[in-house]
Design a protein around this motif. Structure first.
Motif, PDB file in Angstrom:
ATOM      1  N   GLY A 145     -37.234 -16.381 -48.862  1.00 45.84           N
ATOM      2  CA  GLY A 145     -38.122 -15.274 -48.549  1.00 45.84           C
ATOM      3  C   GLY A 145     -38.979 -15.552 -47.336  1.00 45.84           C
ATOM      4  N   HIS A 146     -40.246 -15.117 -47.413  1.00 47.37           N
ATOM      5  CA  HIS A 146     -41.196 -15.253 -46.309  1.00 47.37           C
ATOM      6  C   HIS A 146     -40.588 -14.721 -45.004  1.00 47.37           C
ATOM      7  N   TRP A 147     -40.418 -15.554 -43.987  1.00 48.72           N
ATOM      8  CA  TRP A 147     -39.974 -15.105 -42.668  1.00 48.72           C
ATOM      9  C   TRP A 147     -38.454 -15.084 -42.522  1.00 48.72           C
ATOM     10  N   VAL A 148     -37.711 -15.654 -43.472  1.00 49.10           N
ATOM     11  CA  VAL A 148     -36.253 -15.740 -43.319  1.00 49.10           C
ATOM     12  C   VAL A 148     -35.596 -14.356 -43.271  1.00 49.10           C
ATOM     13  N   PRO A 149     -35.978 -13.387 -44.137  1.00 47.49           N
ATOM     14  CA  PRO A 149     -35.384 -12.055 -43.976  1.00 47.49           C
ATOM     15  C   PRO A 149     -35.598 -11.473 -42.579  1.00 47.49           C
ATOM     16  N   GLU A 150     -36.731 -11.752 -41.959  1.00 53.54           N
ATOM     17  CA  GLU A 150     -36.979 -11.264 -40.602  1.00 53.54           C
ATOM     18  C   GLU A 150     -36.104 -11.989 -39.586  1.00 53.54           C
ATOM     19  N   GLN A 151     -35.875 -13.267 -39.788  1.00 52.01           N
ATOM     20  CA  GLN A 151     -34.954 -13.985 -38.902  1.00 52.01           C
ATOM     21  C   GLN A 151     -33.566 -13.343 -38.966  1.00 52.01           C
ATOM     22  N   ILE A 152     -33.129 -13.020 -40.180  1.00 48.03           N
ATOM     23  CA  ILE A 152     -31.824 -12.376 -40.352  1.00 48.03           C
ATOM     24  C   ILE A 152     -31.809 -11.012 -39.680  1.00 48.03           C
ATOM     25  N   ASP A 153     -32.843 -10.226 -39.902  1.00 53.98           N
ATOM     26  CA  ASP A 153     -32.926  -8.898 -39.301  1.00 53.98           C
ATOM     27  C   ASP A 153     -32.952  -8.983 -37.782  1.00 53.98           C
ATOM     28  N   CYS A 154     -33.681  -9.949 -37.250  1.00 54.55           N
ATOM     29  CA  CYS A 154     -33.765 -10.135 -35.797  1.00 54.55           C
ATOM     30  C   CYS A 154     -32.388 -10.362 -35.198  1.00 54.55           C
ATOM     31  N   ALA A 155     -31.520 -11.073 -35.926  1.00 49.82           N
ATOM     32  CA  ALA A 155     -30.170 -11.379 -35.449  1.00 49.82           C
ATOM     33  C   ALA A 155     -29.158 -10.324 -35.894  1.00 49.82           C
ATOM     34  N   LEU A 161     -31.676  -9.475 -51.340  1.00 49.21           N
ATOM     35  CA  LEU A 161     -32.301 -10.222 -52.441  1.00 49.21           C
ATOM     36  C   LEU A 161     -33.667 -10.816 -52.112  1.00 49.21           C
ATOM     37  N   ALA A 162     -34.197 -10.540 -50.942  1.00 47.86           N
ATOM     38  CA  ALA A 162     -35.555 -10.963 -50.594  1.00 47.86           C
ATOM     39  C   ALA A 162     -36.080 -10.061 -49.487  1.00 47.86           C
ATOM     40  N   ALA A 163     -37.366  -9.745 -49.554  1.00 48.60           N
ATOM     41  CA  ALA A 163     -37.994  -8.874 -48.569  1.00 48.60           C
ATOM     42  C   ALA A 163     -38.851  -9.702 -47.614  1.00 48.60           C
ATOM     43  N   PRO A 164     -39.095  -9.213 -46.408  1.00 47.59           N
ATOM     44  CA  PRO A 164     -39.949  -9.939 -45.464  1.00 47.59           C
ATOM     45  C   PRO A 164     -41.315 -10.249 -46.063  1.00 47.59           C
ATOM     46  N   GLY A 165     -41.742 -11.497 -45.914  1.00 49.64           N
ATOM     47  CA  GLY A 165     -43.046 -11.904 -46.411  1.00 49.64           C
ATOM     48  C   GLY A 165     -43.088 -12.237 -47.885  1.00 49.64           C
ATOM     49  N   GLU A 166     -41.991 -12.025 -48.596  1.00 48.32           N
ATOM     50  CA  GLU A 166     -41.998 -12.199 -50.053  1.00 48.32           C
ATOM     51  C   GLU A 166     -41.972 -13.672 -50.454  1.00 48.32           C
ATOM     52  N   HIS A 167     -42.825 -14.022 -51.413  1.00 47.47           N
ATOM     53  CA  HIS A 167     -42.761 -15.328 -52.065  1.00 47.47           C
ATOM     54  C   HIS A 167     -41.810 -15.150 -53.244  1.00 47.47           C
ATOM     55  N   THR A 168     -40.594 -15.636 -53.112  1.00 47.05           N
ATOM     56  CA  THR A 168     -39.529 -15.277 -54.040  1.00 47.05           C
ATOM     57  C   THR A 168     -39.589 -16.075 -55.340  1.00 47.05           C
ATOM     58  N   LYS A 169     -38.682 -15.739 -56.247  1.00 49.19           N
ATOM     59  CA  LYS A 169     -38.511 -16.462 -57.504  1.00 49.19           C
ATOM     60  C   LYS A 169     -37.025 -16.723 -57.711  1.00 49.19           C
ATOM     61  N   ALA A 170     -36.708 -17.552 -58.695  1.00 48.21           N
ATOM     62  CA  ALA A 170     -35.318 -17.902 -58.947  1.00 48.21           C
ATOM     63  C   ALA A 170     -34.493 -16.659 -59.262  1.00 48.21           C
TER      64      ALA A 170
END
Length: 265
Positions: A145-155, A161-170
């Motif tokens: 989560g956190h910034w990784v969805p944005e990295q994916i979107d940027c590319a 399964l995760a939103a930008p900025g989200e502190h995810t869970k299992a």
């Protein structure tokens, strides 16, 4: 560079499940896994101490650092950083730069990094957006989560399964199967690619593995999570450049090396 923190468990000797149990089980609770050498810290006599309050399972917490600093004769300034998005990560440069008296230099660096992200977006604009699942832990499975969805979107990918900025869970494996990702990114927190490959069976032995679109397409990638995805620093921009290569075979910045991204055979 002197090291003043230490972890009580070793990633080299424990499995992903054992590390997870140590972090969340009865024996430990997150930041209690870490120790801070207050004597060594005092000897260094820092003016500023940078810490984090984003994840107690990843490093000494802000609370732990603050408690240690209170016993020092000279009270250094403690700055806790808690970025959750790409903008937050880059803004931390200016926050730290201002504290250190180099705000203008930090602002210039932030704009350079923003320009690189804009370059990734420009190079991948208009391309078909593959559906992407990023896995940040193998056992139990955990989405990045956190910034990784944005990295994916940027590319030019569609993060699942995760939103930008989200502190995810299992998550469950059934959730991954149901998402039917076109691309699967494997970037466990704190594991270099060689360590990740040692536990590849945790994924490849799961029911329905061979039927995933990403597996059938040969689009499962092992990435250097600690270098470019797990930690909130300037290198997250390189992570987006790596994803431009992974998702679209587009070169953004320096050529991507096998140490940065490799297909899981």
């Amino acid at each position: 560079m002197p090291v003043v923190t230490a972890a009580e468990c070793s990633a080299e000797t424990l499995s992903s499940r054992e590390i997870s149990d140590a972090v969340g089980g009865a024996a430990h609770s997150g930041s209690s896994l870490y120790t801070l050498d207050t004597e060594a810290l005092a000897a260094l006599a820092p003016d500023v101490v940078l810490t984090q309050d984003l994840c107690d399972a990843c490093a000494v917490s802000y609370r732990g650092v603050s408690q240690a600093v209170r016993v020092l004769d000279a009270g250094p300034r403690v700055l806790s950083l808690e970025p959750r998005t790409l903008d937050d990560v880059l803004d931390c440069l200016v926050t730290v730069g201002e504290l250190l008296g180099v705000r203008e230099r930090a602002e210039r660096r932030r704009e350079e990094l923003r320009a690189r992200l804009a370059g990734v977006r420009r190079l991948t604009a208009g391309r078909a957006r593959p559906r992407v699942v990023a896995v940040e832990w193998l056992d139990p499975l955990w989405p990045a989560g956190h910034w990784v969805p944005e990295q994916i979107d940027c590319a030019a990918g569609e993060p699942l399964l995760a939103a930008p900025g989200e502190h995810t869970k299992a998550m469950t494996w059934d959730e991954v199967v149901a998402a039917r990702p076109d691309v699967l990114l494997v970037l466990p927190c704190g594991f270099p690619p060689e360590r990740t490959l040692r536990e590849r069976h945790l994924l490849t032995s799961l029911p329905g593995w061979a039927g995933l679109p990403a597996v059938r397409a040969g689009a499962v990638w092992v990435l250097d999570g600690p270098a470019y995805f797990n930690r909130p620093g300037p290198r997250v921009v390189r992570g987006a450049e790596v994803l431009a290569h992974v998702l679209h075979s587009v070169r953004a910045g320096e050529p991507v090396t096998a140490a940065e991204a490799r297909r899981l055979d």
